[in-house]
Design an enzyme around this catalytic site. Structure first.
Site, PDB file in Angstrom:
ATOM      1  N   ASP A  92       0.862  -1.174   0.000  1.00  0.00           N
ATOM      2  CA  ASP A  92       0.000   0.000   0.000  1.00  0.00           C
ATOM      3  C   ASP A  92       0.902   1.229   0.000  1.00  0.00           C
ATOM      4  OD1 ASP A  92      -1.852   1.986   0.463  1.00  0.00           O
ATOM      5  OD2 ASP A  92      -2.826   0.991   2.147  1.00  0.00           O
ATOM      6  N   GLY A  94       0.590   4.035   1.519  1.00  0.00           N
ATOM      7  CA  GLY A  94       0.586   4.859   2.718  1.00  0.00           C
ATOM      8  C   GLY A  94      -0.522   5.891   2.732  1.00  0.00           C
ATOM      9  N   GLY A 221     -11.172   3.907  -0.931  1.00  0.00           N
ATOM     10  CA  GLY A 221     -12.146   4.755  -0.256  1.00  0.00           C
ATOM     11  C   GLY A 221     -13.499   4.128  -0.037  1.00  0.00           C
ATOM     12  N   ASP A 271      -8.134  -7.250   0.210  1.00  0.00           N
ATOM     13  CA  ASP A 271      -7.358  -7.332   1.444  1.00  0.00           C
ATOM     14  C   ASP A 271      -8.180  -6.699   2.557  1.00  0.00           C
ATOM     15  OD1 ASP A 271      -5.842  -4.569   2.593  1.00  0.00           O
ATOM     16  OD2 ASP A 271      -6.758  -4.404   0.602  1.00  0.00           O
TER      17      ASP A 271
END
Length: 376
Positions: A92, A94, A221, A271
Site C-alpha cells: 500500500d 501509505g 475509499g 485485502d
C-alpha cells in the site's frame, strides 16, 4: 506482470483469472492477508504458505518506512529477503495511513507532511518519494499515492481530493518510468479510483484511471464506514468502467459477505485487517457463521472450531479450548484464531473460483452469504 482472464460466471460479473509476477502466480479471485510491518500478525510464513495457502501478502509503505526503515530493507535486498516470504507481495502506498493521521498531517499539492505515530518525528511523502520507497521495499505490486477521503464527505471536498489523487498519479507514473526496479525484477503500479460515494466522481475517476493503461487498477475509499449498499453500488459502477483485461483490486474490504458480493460484481483482489484483527479479539469467521468465542455458550463446547473447513487449526482444537486460551490471553489463542479466520477467507475465494469455472457461482454465492453472515 501479466493477467489472464480464464473464466466468467454466466449468472454474475464474477471472473476467474491468473496474475503472473516475478515471485509466482496468483489465482484470482484472491484474498491477500495483511502484513502491515512485513509480518502477518500471529502467523509464521510457513503457516501462511502450507496451512492457509496464501498466495500473496501485503506490506505497508508508511509503517515499513518508519520501522525498520528503508536503509535496512535495502541492505537486506528488499522485503522478500528480509522477511523470508518467497511469493508475491503488494505494498500500500501509505495513503490510507495518511488519512488516519488526520490530527498530525498537512496535505498540499506537493504531497503530505506528517508526524510519526511512533515518536512524533516529521516526515514528508510525495508521489515521487512513495514510488522510490516502494522500489526499495521491492514489492511485486505497488500502489499509487492517493488521498483516501472519510465518510461522510462533502461533494466539493471529495472532488478536490479526487483531482489531487489524479495529479499525484501522473507524477507516480512519471517516476516509475524514470526509475528502475531495485532488485532486478519488474514491479507493477496500480492506480486507485477515488470519489467517495458520489456516482459522478466515481465515474470520472474510473475513466481517468482506465485511460492510464497501467498493469492493474484499484478501487479505494470504500472501507471507511459507508453503508454496504453504497459500497456495492460504487463497486459495480467502477467495475463496469475499468478494463476487463486487467485485475481489479478493492482495497480494505471486508467481511466474508462483502467479498462474495463484490466478487459477483467483478472484483479480483481483496485485502482487509478484519480476519486477523478480529481473531485477536476472539471473533471467528467460520463456514457456518460468525462466533464470538468469548461468549459463555462456548465454555463447554468440545466440538472442532470448523469441521467443514478442515485444516489444522479448524479441526485440531475445540471451541472450549480456544475460548480458554483467549480468556486467559494466551498467545496461542491469537495464533489459532488467526489461522482459522485466514483459512476461511482463503477457502472462500478458492471455492468462489471453482464455482466460477463451473459456471454456478451466483447460486452458490447466494446460499453461502446467508451462512457466513449469520451470528452463531
Amino acid at each position: 506482470m501479466k493477467f489472464e482472464l480464464l473464466a466468467k460466471d454466466p449468472g454474475s460479473s464474477a471472473r476467474a483469472g491468473r496474475v503472473s509476477t516475478a515471485h509466482g502466480d496468483i489465482e484470482t479471485p484472491i484474498f491477500m492477508p495483511v502484513g502491515t510491518a512485513g509480518s502477518v500478525k500471529a502467523v509464521h510464513q510457513r503457516e501462511l504458505e502450507v496451512d492457509i495457502k496464501a498466495q500473496i501478502i501485503l506490506g505497508n509503505t508508511y509503517h515499513l518506512f518508519l520501522r525498520p526503515g528503508i536503509p535496512l530493507l535495502e541492505k537486506a535486498g528488499g522485503l522478500h529477503r528480509f522477511n523470508g516470504w518467497t511469493k508475491p507481495i503488494l505494498t500500500d502506498s501509505g495513503g490510507y495511513q495518511v488519512y488516519s493521521l488526520s490530527e498530525n498531517r498537512k496535505i498540499t499539492a506537493a504531497g503530505v507532511a506528517f508526524k510519526s505515530h511512533i515518536d512524533g518525528s516529521s516526515h514528508t511523502f510525495s508521489p515521487e518519494s512513495v514510488i522510490d520507497i516502494q522500489r526499495s521495499i521491492g514489492a511485486d505490486i505497488i500502489m499509487a499515492f492517493d488521498e483516501c477521503t472519510p465518510y461522510p464527505c462533502p461533494f466539493d471536498y471529495a472532488e478536490t481530493s479526487m483531482k489531487l489523487t489524479h495529479q499525484w498519479l501522473t507524477r507516480c507514473i512519471a517516476r516509475m518510468n524514470d526509475t528502475a526496479p531495485a532488485y532486478g525484477y519488474e514491479q507493477a503500479l496500480f492506480p486507485i479510483v477515488q470519489g467517495s460515494t458520489y456516482t459522478d466522481l466515481r465515474q470520472r475517476s474510473a475513466e481517468f484511471i482506465a485511460a492510464q493503461d497501467q498493469p492493474g487498477n484499484a478501487i479505494g475509499g470504500l472501507s471507511v464506514g459507508e453503508p454496504h449498499d453504497d459500497m456495492y453500488a460504487m463497486t459495480s459502477l467502477v467495475c463496469n468502467i475499468l478494463p476487463a483485461d486487467k485485475p481489479r483490486y478493492l482495497m480494505g474490504v471486508g467481511t466474508p459477505e462483502n467479498i462474495l458480493e463484490c466478487i459477483a460484481l467483478g472484483v479480483d483482489m481483496f485485502d482487509c485487517v478484519m480476519p486477523t484483527r478480529n481473531a485477536r479479539n476472539g471473533m471467528l469467521f467460520t463456514t457456518q457463521g460468525i462466533i464470538n468465542i468469548r461468549n459463555e455458550k462456548w465454555k463447554d463446547d468440545l466440538s472442532p472450531l470448523d469441521e467443514q473447513l478442515g485444516g489444522y487449526a479448524s479441526t485440531m482444537h475445540s471451541k472450549a479450548y480456544l475460548r480458554h486460551l483467549i480468556i486467559n490471553k494466551e498467545i496461542l489463542g491469537a495464533q489459532i484464531a488467526t489461522l482459522q479466520n485466514l483459512t476461511l477467507y482463503l477457502w472462500l475465494v478458492t471455492e468462489a473460483r471453482k464455482r466460477i469455472q463451473a459456471g454456478c457461482f451466483a447460486a452458490w454465492k447466494n446460499e453461502t452469504v446467508k451462512k457466513v453472515a449469520q451470528r452463531l
